[in-house]
Design an enzyme around this catalytic site. Structure first.
Site, PDB file in Angstrom:
ATOM      1  N   HIS A 139     -11.664   3.936   5.921  1.00 20.50           N
ATOM      2  CA  HIS A 139     -10.558   3.064   5.547  1.00 20.50           C
ATOM      3  C   HIS A 139     -10.032   2.229   6.719  1.00 20.50           C
ATOM      4  O   HIS A 139      -9.037   1.520   6.568  1.00 20.50           O
ATOM      5  CB  HIS A 139      -9.413   3.897   4.964  1.00 20.50           C
ATOM      6  CG  HIS A 139      -9.752   4.511   3.640  1.00 20.50           C
ATOM      7  ND1 HIS A 139     -10.348   5.748   3.523  1.00 20.50           N
ATOM      8  CD2 HIS A 139      -9.592   4.047   2.371  1.00 20.50           C
ATOM      9  CE1 HIS A 139     -10.529   6.029   2.251  1.00 20.50           C
ATOM     10  NE2 HIS A 139     -10.096   5.022   1.530  1.00 20.50           N
ATOM     11  N   GLU A 154      -9.307  -0.158 -10.089  1.00 20.10           N
ATOM     12  CA  GLU A 154      -9.998   1.113  -9.925  1.00 20.10           C
ATOM     13  C   GLU A 154      -9.042   2.255 -10.256  1.00 20.10           C
ATOM     14  O   GLU A 154      -7.931   2.305  -9.725  1.00 20.10           O
ATOM     15  CB  GLU A 154     -10.490   1.298  -8.492  1.00 20.10           C
ATOM     16  CG  GLU A 154     -11.557   0.317  -8.070  1.00 20.10           C
ATOM     17  CD  GLU A 154     -11.949   0.477  -6.614  1.00 20.10           C
ATOM     18  OE1 GLU A 154     -12.895  -0.198  -6.190  1.00 20.10           O
ATOM     19  OE2 GLU A 154     -11.292   1.271  -5.891  1.00 20.10           O
ATOM     20  N   ASN A 176      -6.099   1.383  -7.623  1.00 19.42           N
ATOM     21  CA  ASN A 176      -6.252   0.326  -6.621  1.00 19.42           C
ATOM     22  C   ASN A 176      -6.659  -0.931  -7.378  1.00 19.42           C
ATOM     23  O   ASN A 176      -7.124  -0.856  -8.521  1.00 19.42           O
ATOM     24  CB  ASN A 176      -7.312   0.717  -5.596  1.00 19.42           C
ATOM     25  CG  ASN A 176      -7.296  -0.181  -4.378  1.00 19.42           C
ATOM     26  OD1 ASN A 176      -6.301  -0.834  -4.091  1.00 19.42           O
ATOM     27  ND2 ASN A 176      -8.401  -0.213  -3.652  1.00 19.42           N
ATOM     28  N   TYR A 208      -7.473  -9.718   3.078  1.00 19.93           N
ATOM     29  CA  TYR A 208      -8.356  -8.554   3.040  1.00 19.93           C
ATOM     30  C   TYR A 208      -8.987  -8.394   1.660  1.00 19.93           C
ATOM     31  O   TYR A 208     -10.169  -8.062   1.531  1.00 19.93           O
ATOM     32  CB  TYR A 208      -7.594  -7.285   3.415  1.00 19.93           C
ATOM     33  CG  TYR A 208      -8.430  -6.045   3.222  1.00 19.93           C
ATOM     34  CD1 TYR A 208      -9.460  -5.733   4.118  1.00 19.93           C
ATOM     35  CD2 TYR A 208      -8.236  -5.205   2.129  1.00 19.93           C
ATOM     36  CE1 TYR A 208     -10.261  -4.621   3.926  1.00 19.93           C
ATOM     37  CE2 TYR A 208      -9.034  -4.090   1.926  1.00 19.93           C
ATOM     38  CZ  TYR A 208     -10.037  -3.799   2.832  1.00 19.93           C
ATOM     39  OH  TYR A 208     -10.837  -2.702   2.628  1.00 19.93           O
ATOM     40  N   LYS A 209      -8.221  -8.643   0.622  1.00 19.42           N
ATOM     41  CA  LYS A 209      -8.742  -8.523  -0.735  1.00 19.42           C
ATOM     42  C   LYS A 209      -9.662  -9.687  -1.105  1.00 19.42           C
ATOM     43  O   LYS A 209     -10.288  -9.677  -2.162  1.00 19.42           O
ATOM     44  CB  LYS A 209      -7.588  -8.427  -1.742  1.00 19.42           C
ATOM     45  CG  LYS A 209      -6.835  -7.099  -1.698  1.00 19.42           C
ATOM     46  CD  LYS A 209      -5.702  -7.075  -2.702  1.00 19.42           C
ATOM     47  CE  LYS A 209      -4.957  -5.734  -2.692  1.00 19.42           C
ATOM     48  NZ  LYS A 209      -5.782  -4.611  -3.203  1.00 19.42           N
ATOM     49  N   ARG A 242      -5.122   8.031  -8.628  1.00 20.65           N
ATOM     50  CA  ARG A 242      -4.389   6.887  -8.102  1.00 20.65           C
ATOM     51  C   ARG A 242      -5.088   5.622  -8.590  1.00 20.65           C
ATOM     52  O   ARG A 242      -6.214   5.686  -9.102  1.00 20.65           O
ATOM     53  CB  ARG A 242      -4.309   6.908  -6.576  1.00 20.65           C
ATOM     54  CG  ARG A 242      -5.655   6.699  -5.890  1.00 20.65           C
ATOM     55  CD  ARG A 242      -5.551   6.767  -4.385  1.00 20.65           C
ATOM     56  NE  ARG A 242      -4.650   5.758  -3.845  1.00 20.65           N
ATOM     57  CZ  ARG A 242      -5.004   4.511  -3.532  1.00 20.65           C
ATOM     58  NH1 ARG A 242      -6.258   4.107  -3.737  1.00 20.65           N
ATOM     59  NH2 ARG A 242      -4.150   3.677  -3.017  1.00 20.65           N
ATOM     60  N   TYR A 244       0.827  -1.190   0.000  1.00 21.04           N
ATOM     61  CA  TYR A 244       0.000   0.000   0.000  1.00 21.04           C
ATOM     62  C   TYR A 244       0.871   1.253   0.000  1.00 21.04           C
ATOM     63  O   TYR A 244       1.798   1.392   0.786  1.00 21.04           O
ATOM     64  CB  TYR A 244      -0.907   0.027   1.225  1.00 21.04           C
ATOM     65  CG  TYR A 244      -2.003  -1.007   1.194  1.00 21.04           C
ATOM     66  CD1 TYR A 244      -2.908  -1.039   0.138  1.00 21.04           C
ATOM     67  CD2 TYR A 244      -2.130  -1.940   2.205  1.00 21.04           C
ATOM     68  CE1 TYR A 244      -3.914  -1.995   0.097  1.00 21.04           C
ATOM     69  CE2 TYR A 244      -3.139  -2.893   2.177  1.00 21.04           C
ATOM     70  CZ  TYR A 244      -4.027  -2.916   1.123  1.00 21.04           C
ATOM     71  OH  TYR A 244      -5.004  -3.859   1.084  1.00 21.04           O
TER      72      TYR A 244
END
Length: 329
Positions: free
Chosen positions: A185, A260, A217, A311-312, A215, A26
């Site tokens: 977040h 994204e 993601n 998490y993903k 950005r 990240y």
């Protein structure tokens, strides 16, 4: 370009491939918007609001999601002026980027908006909700493929106080409305420990009127399903187990790299921040057909720490995806 790909040519040529190295952690990874990014098969990034061959299909899907679940749209009362600011800003972006099909002009105290692609010819009075067929944020959300979150800056913080989010990736806009940027977040591992999310908030709060940054993601999802929101988890959650039971050819067609492109715009009139989230997807079969993408995606997934993979939501099939990509060479 390699032949035999699954997706439409324009979706491949404009795919915002997200990895610049063989490892991913990240970061804020924020850069000024508008500069094109070259890829082995095309380029992306020239526009803040992007229209492609999925335009009509995705807008129809958004309308269906909103009809089934109105909580995907929310505007707290104090955000109404900012929503007009969002609408006007995005109309100007569309008219500049797509002058053959979009235009915005002023006629006395009225404005006139044309979206020829959708057959829209609308006059309205700025600030008068009754002059539009829908509230301004809902109206413009029905004409862009991006999800929209509007952040209000007050009391030394940012609050997600308005938005239209129909294509969330495992989160709930309806649940997050009114939360601070850090609260929204909070579930993401490593963000607070590394200071990334705090730096991102500080960066956003320093944005000047009219400035636009972007950005990226990413995650993996099963099938070409845009709406993988928390609300619909019972529909798509079981796919994470199912995918390990399918054959290799089907695996490559069903598992998608989901990216994204997020644009951050300090609105010129209200001072709020328009946070645009545009989702792009390509199946692994298309990723593997572009050799540099195949090699790098396998390396990134193999190196991804388990807590981030968990998490993903990809930890159950991450190793198979790595093997599939490596075997596809």
């Amino acid at each position: 370009m390699t032949t035999g790909m699954i997706s439409s040519t324009d979706l491949i040529e404009t795919f915002p491939y997200p990895f610049s190295a063989d490892s991913y952690r990240y970061t804020t990874n924020v850069e000024p918007a508008g500069a094109p990014v070259a890829t082995p098969v095309g380029r992306w990034g020239e526009r803040s609001v992007d229209i492609d061959s999925e335009y009509e299909r995705e807008l129809a899907e958004r309308a269906a999601v909103l009809a089934a679940d109105p909580s995907r749209y929310a505007v707290l009362p104090h955000m109404r002026p900012a929503c007009w600011d969002v609408m006007m800003t995005l109309m100007r972006e569309l008219a500049t980027s797509y002058p053959d099909s979009m235009s915005l002009g002023r006629e006395g105290d009225r404005w006139r908006w044309h979206n020829r692609r959708l057959g829209i010819d609308q006059t309205f009075v700025l600030g008068d909700d009754s002059s539009l067929p829908a509230e301004p944020l809902a109206y413009i959300a029905g004409q862009v493929q991006e999800d929209i979150v509007v952040l209000d800056q007050r009391e030394g913080d940012l609050f997600g106080d308005a938005g239209v989010v129909t294509f969330a990736a495992d989160w709930s806009f309806g649940f997050d409305v009114g939360m601070t940027f850090l609260e929204i977040h909070g579930p993401v591992p490593r963000l607070r420990a590394t200071g990334v999310i705090t730096r991102a908030r500080e960066f956003l709060m320093r944005l000047q009127p009219g400035e636009t940054y972007r950005r990226t993601n990413w995650t993996l999802t099963i099938g070409r399903r845009l709406d993988v929101s928390t609300e619909r988890y019972p529909e798509w959650g079981p796919d994470r187990v199912m995918i390990n039971r399918v054959g290799d050819e089907e695996f490559g067609r069903l598992v998608h790299l989901r990216v994204e492109v997020q644009h951050l715009i300090r609105l010129p009139e209200s001072g709020a921040i328009c946070f645009l989230i545009r989702t792009y997807m390509l199946p692994l079969a298309d990723i593997a057909a572009v050799e540099p993408w195949r090699v790098r995606t396998a390396a990134v997934l193999a190196d991804l720490p388990d807590d981030m993979a968990d998490y993903k939501g990809i930890i159950g099939y991450r190793d198979r995806a790595v093997r599939w990509l490596r075997d596809a060479g």
